[in-house]
Motif scaffolding. Structure first.
Motif, short mmCIF file in Angstrom:
data_model
loop_
_atom_site.label_atom_id
_atom_site.label_comp_id
_atom_site.label_asym_id
_atom_site.label_seq_id
_atom_site.Cartn_x
_atom_site.Cartn_y
_atom_site.Cartn_z
N LYS A 90 -10.63 8.87 -25.08
CA LYS A 90 -10.70 8.51 -23.66
C LYS A 90 -9.42 8.92 -22.96
CE LYS A 90 -13.67 4.53 -24.33
NZ LYS A 90 -13.80 3.07 -24.18
N PRO A 91 -9.51 9.36 -21.74
CA PRO A 91 -8.29 9.70 -21.00
C PRO A 91 -7.48 8.44 -20.68
CG PRO A 91 -10.20 9.89 -19.57
CD PRO A 91 -10.71 9.60 -20.95
N LEU A 92 -6.20 8.64 -20.54
CA LEU A 92 -5.32 7.52 -20.18
C LEU A 92 -5.59 7.13 -18.73
CD1 LEU A 92 -1.97 8.69 -21.79
CD2 LEU A 92 -3.58 7.00 -22.67
N ALA A 93 -5.58 5.85 -18.48
CA ALA A 93 -5.89 5.35 -17.15
C ALA A 93 -4.66 5.40 -16.26
CB ALA A 93 -6.37 3.90 -17.24
N ASN A 94 -4.92 5.51 -14.98
CA ASN A 94 -3.84 5.42 -13.99
C ASN A 94 -3.59 3.95 -13.70
OD1 ASN A 94 -3.26 8.11 -13.66
ND2 ASN A 94 -4.79 8.38 -12.05
N LEU A 95 -2.32 3.61 -13.62
CA LEU A 95 -1.96 2.24 -13.27
C LEU A 95 -2.10 2.07 -11.78
CD1 LEU A 95 1.23 1.90 -15.47
CD2 LEU A 95 -1.05 1.09 -16.00
N VAL A 96 -2.60 0.93 -11.40
CA VAL A 96 -2.78 0.64 -9.98
C VAL A 96 -1.52 -0.04 -9.47
CG1 VAL A 96 -4.16 -0.60 -8.28
CG2 VAL A 96 -5.25 0.36 -10.30
N SER A 97 -0.93 0.54 -8.46
CA SER A 97 0.25 -0.10 -7.88
C SER A 97 -0.22 -0.96 -6.72
CB SER A 97 1.27 0.94 -7.43
OG SER A 97 0.75 1.66 -6.35
N HIS A 98 0.06 -2.23 -6.84
CA HIS A 98 -0.28 -3.17 -5.77
C HIS A 98 0.91 -3.24 -4.83
CE1 HIS A 98 -3.92 -4.59 -7.66
NE2 HIS A 98 -3.27 -4.70 -8.80
N GLU A 99 0.75 -2.65 -3.70
CA GLU A 99 1.83 -2.68 -2.72
C GLU A 99 1.84 -4.05 -2.06
OE1 GLU A 99 4.24 -0.55 -2.04
OE2 GLU A 99 3.49 0.70 -3.67
N VAL A 100 2.99 -4.66 -2.09
CA VAL A 100 3.17 -5.96 -1.46
C VAL A 100 3.94 -5.73 -0.16
CG1 VAL A 100 4.16 -8.24 -1.72
CG2 VAL A 100 3.21 -7.07 -3.71
N SER A 101 3.39 -6.24 0.91
CA SER A 101 4.04 -6.03 2.19
C SER A 101 5.28 -6.91 2.30
CB SER A 101 3.07 -6.35 3.33
OG SER A 101 2.80 -7.73 3.35
N GLN A 102 6.20 -6.46 3.12
CA GLN A 102 7.44 -7.22 3.33
C GLN A 102 7.13 -8.56 3.98
OE1 GLN A 102 10.38 -6.28 2.15
NE2 GLN A 102 11.29 -8.17 2.85
N ASP A 103 6.06 -8.63 4.77
CA ASP A 103 5.70 -9.90 5.41
C ASP A 103 5.34 -10.96 4.37
OD1 ASP A 103 6.10 -8.86 7.93
OD2 ASP A 103 4.01 -8.24 8.18
N SER A 104 4.58 -10.55 3.34
CA SER A 104 4.21 -11.54 2.33
C SER A 104 5.43 -11.96 1.51
CB SER A 104 3.11 -11.00 1.41
OG SER A 104 3.60 -9.90 0.67
N ILE A 105 6.37 -11.05 1.30
CA ILE A 105 7.60 -11.40 0.59
C ILE A 105 8.40 -12.38 1.44
CG2 ILE A 105 9.82 -10.53 -0.24
CD1 ILE A 105 8.36 -7.95 -1.01
N ASP A 106 8.50 -12.12 2.75
CA ASP A 106 9.23 -13.02 3.64
C ASP A 106 8.56 -14.38 3.71
OD1 ASP A 106 11.06 -11.04 4.16
OD2 ASP A 106 10.09 -10.39 6.03
N THR A 107 7.22 -14.39 3.72
CA THR A 107 6.50 -15.65 3.76
C THR A 107 6.78 -16.48 2.53
OG1 THR A 107 4.74 -14.63 5.04
CG2 THR A 107 4.21 -16.70 3.94
N GLN A 108 6.78 -15.83 1.37
CA GLN A 108 7.07 -16.54 0.13
C GLN A 108 8.51 -17.04 0.11
OE1 GLN A 108 6.03 -13.79 -2.94
NE2 GLN A 108 3.84 -14.17 -2.73
N ALA A 109 9.42 -16.25 0.61
CA ALA A 109 10.83 -16.67 0.65
C ALA A 109 11.02 -17.85 1.61
CB ALA A 109 11.71 -15.50 1.07
N ASN A 110 10.30 -17.83 2.74
CA ASN A 110 10.43 -18.92 3.71
C ASN A 110 9.83 -20.22 3.18
OD1 ASN A 110 11.80 -17.41 5.59
ND2 ASN A 110 9.94 -16.75 6.64
N GLU A 111 8.87 -20.10 2.26
CA GLU A 111 8.29 -21.31 1.68
C GLU A 111 9.31 -22.05 0.83
OE1 GLU A 111 4.84 -20.05 -0.41
OE2 GLU A 111 3.67 -19.76 1.41
N LEU A 112 10.36 -21.37 0.41
CA LEU A 112 11.38 -21.98 -0.42
C LEU A 112 12.57 -22.47 0.40
CD1 LEU A 112 11.45 -19.49 -3.41
CD2 LEU A 112 10.41 -21.74 -3.31
#
Length: 124
Positions: A90-112
Motif C-alpha cells: 500500500k502507498p504511504l498515506a499523506n498526513l493531514v495537517s489541521h491548521e489551527v487559526s490564531q483566533d482559536s489559540i487566542d480564545t484558549q489562552a484567554n480561557e486561562l
C-alpha cells in the motif's frame, strides 16, 4: 505622691507603645502580603506567556515536520510506483495537517486568565 504618677505614666507608655507597635506591624504585614500577591500574579502571567510561546513554537515545528513527512511519503510513493509498479504494498498515506487559526489559540489562552485560576495558600 510623685512616684505613683511616674509609675502610672511608665505603665501607660509601655501599653501605648505595645499597641502602636502591634498596629504598625499589622499594616506592614498586610502590605507585604499585597506585594507578595502582586508578585505572584506577575509570575503567573509570565509563566502563562512562556507556556503559550512554547506551544506556538512546537505547533510550528510540528506543522513543518508534517509537511516534510508528506513530501517524503509522496517521493516514496512515486519511487515505489516507478521501480515496482506491480507491487502489492500500500502507498504511504499523506498526513493531514489541521491548521489551527490564531483566533482559536487566542480564545484558549484567554480561557486561562487569572479570574479562572484559584490560588490556594495553605499557610492561611
Amino acid at each position: 505622691m510623685e512616684w505613683p504618677l511616674v509609675i502610672a505614666a511608665f505603665v501607660l507608655g509601655i501599653l501605648l507603645g505595645y499597641v502602636g507597635r502591634t498596629i504598625i506591624a499589622r499594616n506592614s504585614e498586610s502590605n507585604d502580603k499585597g506585594k507578595a500577591h502582586e508578585q505572584t500574579r506577575l509570575e503567573l502571567s509570565q509563566h502563562k506567556q512562556e507556556v503559550t510561546d512554547h506551544f506556538e513554537l512546537h505547533h510550528t515545528q510540528l506543522a513543518e515536520l508534517t509537511e516534510q513527512l508528506n513530501k517524503v511519503n509522496k517521493q516514496w510513493n512515486e519511487a515505489a510506483n516507478t521501480l515496482a509498479p506491480k507491487s502489492t504494498a500500500k502507498p504511504l498515506a499523506n498526513l493531514v495537517s489541521h491548521e489551527v487559526s490564531q483566533d482559536s489559540i487566542d480564545t484558549q489562552a484567554n480561557e486561562l486568565n487569572s479570574e479562572n485560576v484559584i490560588i490556594v495558600n495553605q499557610k492561611n
